[in-house]
Design a protein around this motif. Structure first.
Motif, short mmCIF file in Angstrom:
data_model
loop_
_atom_site.label_atom_id
_atom_site.label_comp_id
_atom_site.label_asym_id
_atom_site.label_seq_id
_atom_site.Cartn_x
_atom_site.Cartn_y
_atom_site.Cartn_z
N THR A 120 0.91 -1.23 -0.22
CA THR A 120 0.01 0.05 -0.08
C THR A 120 0.89 1.18 0.05
OG1 THR A 120 -1.71 -0.96 1.48
CG2 THR A 120 -1.87 1.34 1.14
N GLU A 121 0.47 2.17 -0.71
CA GLU A 121 1.35 3.46 -0.86
C GLU A 121 0.12 4.66 -0.99
OE1 GLU A 121 4.17 5.84 -3.75
OE2 GLU A 121 4.67 3.95 -3.30
N ILE A 122 0.16 5.60 -0.22
CA ILE A 122 -0.71 6.74 -0.13
C ILE A 122 -0.02 7.97 0.10
CG2 ILE A 122 -2.54 7.56 1.34
CD1 ILE A 122 -2.84 4.76 2.83
N GLU A 123 -0.76 8.71 -0.65
CA GLU A 123 -0.20 10.11 -0.63
C GLU A 123 -1.30 11.14 -0.05
OE1 GLU A 123 1.52 12.69 -3.92
OE2 GLU A 123 -0.36 13.73 -3.70
N PHE A 124 -1.04 11.99 1.14
CA PHE A 124 -1.98 12.70 1.88
C PHE A 124 -1.53 13.97 2.12
CE2 PHE A 124 0.56 10.78 5.09
CZ PHE A 124 0.58 11.67 6.06
N ASP A 125 -2.59 14.93 2.47
CA ASP A 125 -2.08 16.41 2.59
C ASP A 125 -1.78 16.32 4.08
OD1 ASP A 125 -2.15 19.11 3.21
OD2 ASP A 125 -3.90 19.25 1.52
#
Length: 433
Positions: free
Chosen positions: A370-375
């Motif tokens: 899993t790879e997530i980009e978030f603010d």
């Protein structure tokens, strides 16, 4: 006839069903089989075959652990027979569903002439018209293209090809490669540019190394000629195997030419209410281009139907979740409207966990990724690439969180049924830390 719907794929079928539920008079016209590409040639066929390949993959794993001793003997002919049998059941149910709300369903090829729809030597006037004629496989203009198969031919193949050359680099190419590689074919993928460019680099690497390790991928390679049992690339390489085109889709918009405005790619031009350049003509689904996904087509069909019935409705395309159906699902979603600055972007990644369907993958270390980009300033998700047996439901839930513009604290009360969407908790927990 007040409302005529041409095409009974996801857009037309759900659009006509919605009109019927709203008490509208509806005539649904289908050229071939009800439920369109999805049930008859597309995602339902892919899912049915992928169910088989998941079983084969699990059987190999259990045999390697030594607690099951078995040999899987596959009959492709029998698989096809049972898929067709199931399709026939679902077609009947889909027709009954539409007729249950008072809709009339007829079969034949429709034509539009001077405000009249003609089919089977009958003519029907309409107050509103919905064109939902879908799309068909696009085959590039190369020498020998007549030798190539497409998704329309999957249920016509007598047996699993010994060798297969899949021309194309998108999701369909990946799904076809996974199926036939698992069934025993030697598979090559020949992509004109990058393979699976919808995914980020690490997710793609996991797919190629862990899920489809036996598939050979040729990127930035053009095919110049196809033969019955081989292809020729621009580099002069000859690759043995049956050609299979997975090179995109082209709209079935010929019925609308000269009647409504088309886009340069021949898709039907519509606004956010699914209305064409003609006030009482609407279009929805693959014939309009955009996201060629069953859930999106359904949403568009329902939106068109509500507007045809006088209930103002608009469609939104933000944060659309997508999935690559493999022996382990690969799901992803991106918020194209995110205004996150580069300084506020943060990325986390972690291996999959032993959630639903993954327990017996732990010993081999291939539980997913899993790879997530978030603010980090707004505490909101920008994008997710997620590989796990539960990724389909995980990303569907999380895409809703993104689409509704919720921050992660709003998701704190989500309570899963264990084991099901446990990964949601793991994803959120990692982002909070």
């Amino acid at each position: 006839m007040k409302n005529i719907v041409i095409g009974s794929g996801p857009a037309g079928r759900l659009g006509s069903l919605e009109l019927g539920k709203l008490g509208e008079e509806v005539l649904l016209i289908e050229k071939n089989h009800i439920a369109g590409t999805c049930l008859n040639e597309g995602c339902m066929v892919i899912c049915a075959l992928t169910d088989i390949t998941k079983y084969i993959d699990a059987s190999k794993r259990f045999n390697s652990y030594g607690f099951i001793k078995s040999q899987v003997d596959i009959s492709y002919e029998k698989i096809v027979e049972k898929i067709v049998e199931t399709q026939e059941v679902l077609r009947k149910l889909n027709q009954m569903e539409n007729e249950s709300v008072g809709n009339q369903v007829i079969y034949g090829e429709a034509k539009i002439e001077d405000g009249i729809v003609k089919v089977n030597d009958e003519s029907f006037e309409y107050e509103n018209l919905l064109i939902a004629t879908g799309a068909r496989p696009f085959i590039p203009d190369i020498k020998g293209k007549e030798h190539g198969l497409t998704n329309k031919d999957i249920l016509k193949i007598d047996d699993v090809p010994e060798k297969l050359n899949i021309i194309g680099g998108g999701i369909i190419a990946g799904e076809i490669a996974n199926i036939y590689s698992t069934l025993g074919s030697d598979v090559n993928i020949i992509a004109r540019s990058s393979f699976l460019k919808e995914l980020n680099a690490e997710t793609k690497r996991y797919v190629l190394e862990k899920i489809m390790p036996d598939v050979n991928v040729y990127e930035n390679t053009n095919v110049v000629e196809a033969f019955e049992n081989k292809i020729l690339t621009e580099n002069g390489d000859e690759l043995e195997g049956t050609p299979f085109f997975a090179t995109g889709r082209t709209p079935n918009s010929e019925i609308a030419e000269g009647i409504v405005e088309l886009n340069p790619d021949k898709t039907i031009k519509v606004n956010e209410m699914m209305k064409t350049s003609v006030d009482n003509i609407y279009a929805a689904g693959d014939v309009t281009g955009g996201y060629q996904l069953t859930p999106v087509a359904r949403k568009e069909g329902i939106t068109a139907a509500r507007n045809m019935a006088g209930y103002g409705n608009k469609v939104s395309y933000s944060c659309i979740p997508q999935t690559l159906s493999l022996n382990m699902e690969v799901s992803f979603v991106k918020n194209e409207n995110s205004e996150c600055s580069e300084d506020d972007k943060a990325t986390i990644s972690f291996p999959g966990l032993g959630g639903p369907g993954a327990f017996w993958n732990i010993l081999s270390g291939d539980t997913g990724y899993t790879e997530i980009e978030f603010d980090k300033a707004k505490n909101k998700i920008n994008s997710i690439n997620h590989i796990s047996p539960s990724s389909v439901s995980d990303v569907a839930y999380l895409s809703y969180l993104m689409r509704m513009d919720y921050d992660l604290d709003d998701y704190d009360d989500f309570l899963e049924i264990h084991p099901s969407t446990d990964t949601n908790y793991k994803i959120i927990k990692n982002m909070w830390l």
